[in-house]
Design an enzyme around this catalytic site. Structure first.
Site, PDB file in Angstrom:
ATOM      1  CB  ILE A  94      -0.954  -0.024   1.211  1.00 34.70           C
ATOM      2  CG1 ILE A  94      -1.985  -1.131   1.023  1.00 34.70           C
ATOM      3  CG2 ILE A  94      -1.627   1.315   1.414  1.00 34.70           C
ATOM      4  CD1 ILE A  94      -2.872  -0.964  -0.190  1.00 34.70           C
ATOM      5  CG  ASP A 154      10.407  -0.201   4.052  1.00 36.17           C
ATOM      6  OD1 ASP A 154       9.264  -0.431   3.629  1.00 36.17           O
ATOM      7  OD2 ASP A 154      11.029  -0.984   4.827  1.00 36.17           O
ATOM      8  CB  THR A 209      -0.705  -4.005  12.174  1.00 34.94           C
ATOM      9  OG1 THR A 209      -1.680  -4.145  11.101  1.00 34.94           O
ATOM     10  CG2 THR A 209      -0.310  -2.557  12.304  1.00 34.94           C
ATOM     11  CE  LYS A 219      -8.489  -2.723   6.055  1.00 34.57           C
ATOM     12  NZ  LYS A 219      -8.694  -2.966   4.615  1.00 34.57           N
ATOM     13  CG  ASN A 278     -10.114  -6.579   5.959  1.00 35.61           C
ATOM     14  OD1 ASN A 278     -10.738  -6.238   4.937  1.00 35.61           O
ATOM     15  ND2 ASN A 278      -8.849  -6.297   6.143  1.00 35.61           N
ATOM     16  CG  HIS A 326     -32.422 -15.418  -2.627  1.00 33.15           C
ATOM     17  ND1 HIS A 326     -32.361 -14.122  -2.168  1.00 33.15           N
ATOM     18  CD2 HIS A 326     -33.542 -15.949  -2.080  1.00 33.15           C
ATOM     19  CE1 HIS A 326     -33.390 -13.879  -1.378  1.00 33.15           C
ATOM     20  NE2 HIS A 326     -34.130 -14.977  -1.314  1.00 33.15           N
ATOM     21  CB  CYS A 383      -5.711  -7.991   5.076  1.00 33.32           C
ATOM     22  SG  CYS A 383      -4.427  -6.833   4.602  1.00 33.32           S
ATOM     23  CE1 TYR A 404      -2.042 -12.276  -1.041  1.00 32.02           C
ATOM     24  CE2 TYR A 404      -4.313 -12.849  -0.539  1.00 32.02           C
ATOM     25  CZ  TYR A 404      -3.371 -11.914  -0.917  1.00 32.02           C
ATOM     26  OH  TYR A 404      -3.747 -10.605  -1.160  1.00 32.02           O
TER      27      TYR A 404
HETATM   28  N1  SAJ Z   1     -10.798 -16.334  -0.524  1.00 37.63           N
HETATM   29  C1  SAJ Z   1     -11.604 -17.467  -0.502  1.00 37.63           C
HETATM   30  N2  SAJ Z   1     -12.887 -17.371  -0.942  1.00 37.63           N
HETATM   31  C2  SAJ Z   1     -13.398 -16.183  -1.405  1.00 37.63           C
HETATM   32  C3  SAJ Z   1     -12.564 -15.042  -1.408  1.00 37.63           C
HETATM   33  C4  SAJ Z   1     -11.273 -15.151  -0.965  1.00 37.63           C
HETATM   34  O1  SAJ Z   1     -11.171 -18.557  -0.108  1.00 37.63           O
HETATM   35  O2  SAJ Z   1     -14.560 -16.168  -1.825  1.00 37.63           O
HETATM   36  C5  SAJ Z   1      -9.421 -16.419  -0.043  1.00 37.63           C
HETATM   37  C6  SAJ Z   1      -8.399 -16.033  -1.101  1.00 37.63           C
HETATM   38  O3  SAJ Z   1      -8.018 -17.151  -1.873  1.00 37.63           O
HETATM   39  C7  SAJ Z   1      -7.250 -15.516  -0.238  1.00 37.63           C
HETATM   40  C8  SAJ Z   1      -7.952 -14.908   0.974  1.00 37.63           C
HETATM   41  O4  SAJ Z   1      -9.255 -15.476   0.998  1.00 37.63           O
HETATM   42  O5  SAJ Z   1      -6.440 -16.592   0.212  1.00 37.63           O
HETATM   43  C9  SAJ Z   1      -8.059 -13.385   0.974  1.00 37.63           C
HETATM   44  O6  SAJ Z   1      -8.308 -12.931  -0.351  1.00 37.63           O
HETATM   45  P1  SAJ Z   1      -9.214 -11.615  -0.649  1.00 37.63           P
HETATM   46  O7  SAJ Z   1      -9.127 -11.327  -2.093  1.00 37.63           O
HETATM   47  O8  SAJ Z   1     -10.541 -11.812  -0.037  1.00 37.63           O
HETATM   48  O9  SAJ Z   1      -8.565 -10.423   0.189  1.00 37.63           O
HETATM   49  P2  SAJ Z   1      -7.068  -9.880   0.235  1.00 37.63           P
HETATM   50  O10 SAJ Z   1      -6.214 -10.684   1.151  1.00 37.63           O
HETATM   51  O11 SAJ Z   1      -6.518  -9.667  -1.147  1.00 37.63           O
HETATM   52  O12 SAJ Z   1      -7.389  -8.494   0.976  1.00 37.63           O
HETATM   53  C10 SAJ Z   1      -6.942  -7.291   0.464  1.00 37.63           C
HETATM   54  C11 SAJ Z   1      -6.417  -6.505   1.649  1.00 37.63           C
HETATM   55  N3  SAJ Z   1      -5.650  -5.414   1.160  1.00 37.63           N
HETATM   56  C12 SAJ Z   1      -4.329  -5.609   0.916  1.00 37.63           C
HETATM   57  O13 SAJ Z   1      -3.797  -6.685   1.072  1.00 37.63           O
HETATM   58  C13 SAJ Z   1      -3.577  -4.422   0.440  1.00 37.63           C
HETATM   59  C14 SAJ Z   1      -7.548  -6.064   2.534  1.00 37.63           C
HETATM   60  O14 SAJ Z   1      -7.060  -5.155   3.545  1.00 37.63           O
HETATM   61  C15 SAJ Z   1      -8.621  -5.390   1.736  1.00 37.63           C
HETATM   62  O15 SAJ Z   1      -9.683  -4.994   2.603  1.00 37.63           O
HETATM   63  C16 SAJ Z   1      -9.143  -6.349   0.689  1.00 37.63           C
HETATM   64  O16 SAJ Z   1      -8.037  -6.665  -0.197  1.00 37.63           O
HETATM   65  C17 SAJ Z   1     -10.261  -5.744  -0.143  1.00 37.63           C
HETATM   66  O17 SAJ Z   1     -10.955  -6.553  -0.762  1.00 37.63           O
HETATM   67  O18 SAJ Z   1     -10.409  -4.513  -0.129  1.00 37.63           O
END
Ligand code: SAJ
Length: 441
Positions: free
Chosen positions: A11, A30, A80, A202, A206, A240, A256, A316
């Protein structure tokens, strides 16, 4: 205006470059020297972010260093992580950034915390630290606010610019000043509130995602237990108008979604049983996938300790070269505890703690099982390659699909998330010859 961005990670770096694009003079700080050579980081940045960094460097308005300097505005974008041993957020980097900022803080300056923190951190941890270090008073002398990021890796630049943001100050003037800075580069709405509400917003966001992924995971396991196609039921349920069930998967990675909700649990331990249970369900999924892999190997008549399993995908999530808290790492641990040999394939990752094969046929050669762990777009053609892969794998091959990418795999002992065991290697060869398709080398 001069800005100092603390933390040049996912970020901090694009945010610093966006501020520079808008004409601010920006110093990116950094503590890790390898993060400072922005020219070398361009090649592995997301497409949109790479161009932004180049533009900021060419403008001469973005420079980097390991030490803080005086600035009109300080943005803290440091990690964090969750300290699971002590059941608390590890705020060392936030404290370190505030110590450094406090030493150069001047009247009229603005400090904004972007890092996701437990409730009350801005007011109870950051404020006193800045005040004691600077001798100034927040609100009266300098301004202090919290503004969480809302950007998803894989679409970072677009979301940093266009997704609405929430800004919350310790007082009204802090809120107004912080919002004014973000409005210089954000095209979405900037909603103003207080810092406690912004922090909670926030964490709610999440936590909502984590709990709903856990719900999808639990639904998948129920369907597997009952022998029903859970993915099809989810697909139909999502027609639905008021239902949106997320995708079950092999676990929740990243820094996150699996982390931030624990800050909420630890802030109110007695009344967050649902959230805690959801987080534990998500943490169980890699174990579930590993156990089903072992079960399928046994059903295929193999001596588990003599098998080799290839995990397809070590990042991931799909198409993002980030391996933090990757499900593959957890799955490998469980399999290796059962003396399974584990190897890895990934078409996207740039670095990982274990060797990673880039060519799928080479990775599969002689292997007993393939486990689809990450939903890379490059794996969408896996169904068309199964005949070819079957031809190079060991006898009676196993396919574990933890992402719902493969509908069926004749000739494989197959398990699919949400459905369970869906096919046996006795079913004979795949009918059509595979079309060698792009996406998997
Ligand atoms: N996942 C599932 N099923 C789903 C959706 C996700 O298993 O339906 C898994 C993914 O494979 C992954 C994990 O969950 O392993 C998280 O993926 P994600 O796309 O839901 O979210 P992130 O980790 O990419 O979250 C990011 C974060 N921001 C940053 O890393 C800079 C988070 O703080 C943001 O809130 C989020 O994106 C967002 O969606 O805004």
């Amino acid at each position: 205006m001069t800005c100092c961005v603390m933390g040049l990670g996912y970020i901090g770096l694009p945010t610093a470059a966006l501020l520079a694009r808008k004409g601010h003079e920006v110093l990116g700080v950094d503590v890790r020297p390898e993060m400072l050579d922005l020219a070398s980081r361009i090649e592995c940045a997301e497409p949109g972010v790479a161009g932004l960094i180049s533009e900021a460097l060419d403008s001469g308005r973005l420079r980097t260093g390991t030490s803080v300097e005086q600035a009109d505005a300080f943005l803290v974008c440091v990690p964090t992580p969750h300290d699971a041993v002590h059941s608390e957020a590890a705020l060392d980097d936030v404290r370190g950034a505030c110590e450094a900022i406090g030493a150069v803080l001047r009247p009229g300056d603005l400090v904004v915390i972007e890092s996701t923190v437990p409730p009350g951190t801005t007011r109870k941890v950051v404020r006193p630290l800045l005040e004691s270090r600077s001798g100034l008073r927040a609100g009266a002398d300098f301004f202090l606010a919290f503004c969480p990021e809302r950007a998803r890796p894989g679409n970072l630049l677009h979301e940093l610019v266009h997704v609405d943001r929430v800004v919350g100050g310790i007082d009204g003037e802090s809120t107004r000043r912080a919002a004014a800075v973000y409005r210089t580069f954000i095209e979405g709405d900037v909603f103003e509130t207080d810092c406690d509400t912004a922090e909670m917003t926030k964490l709610f966001e999440n936590t909502y995602v984590a709990v709903n992924i856990a719900l999808a995971n639990e639904m998948a396991m129920v369907a597997e237990h009952l022998g029903v196609d859970g993915l099809e039921a989810i697909r139909l349920a999502n027609h639905h108008p008021r239902v949106r069930i997320l995708n079950p998967g092999p676990g929740v990675g990243g820094h996150c979604i699996p982390v931030d909700p624990w800050f909420l649990v630890e802030s109110a331990p007695g009344i967050t049983a649902t959230i805690k249970a959801a987080l534990l369900t998500n943490e169980y999924m890699p174990i579930h996938v590993a156990h089903t892999t072992i079960l399928a190997l046994r059903r295929a008549g193999k001596k588990v300790s003599r098998t080799r399993v290839v995990l397809l995908g070590v990042t991931y999530k799909g198409d993002v070269a980030d391996t933090r808290a990757s499900p593959a790492t957890a799955i490998a641990k469980v399999l290796e505890a059962a003396n399974v040999t584990v190897t890895f394939h990934d078409p996207v990752v740039t670095e990982y703690e274990r060797p990673v094969e880039r060519d799928l046929v080479t990775a599969a050669r002689g292997a007993d099982a393939l486990v689809v762990v990450t939903d890379h777009s490059g794996y969408r053609n896996l169904p068309q390659m199964l005949n070819l892969l079957k031809g190079v794998m060991a006898f009676h091959p196993v396919l574990i699909d933890a992402r719902g990418i493969v509908a069926s795999a004749p000739g494989f002992e197959m398990w699919r998330i949400g459905a369970g065991m869906v096919g046996s290697a006795d079913a004979g060869p795949v009918a059509s010859e595979p079309r060698l398709v792009k996406g998997i080398s």
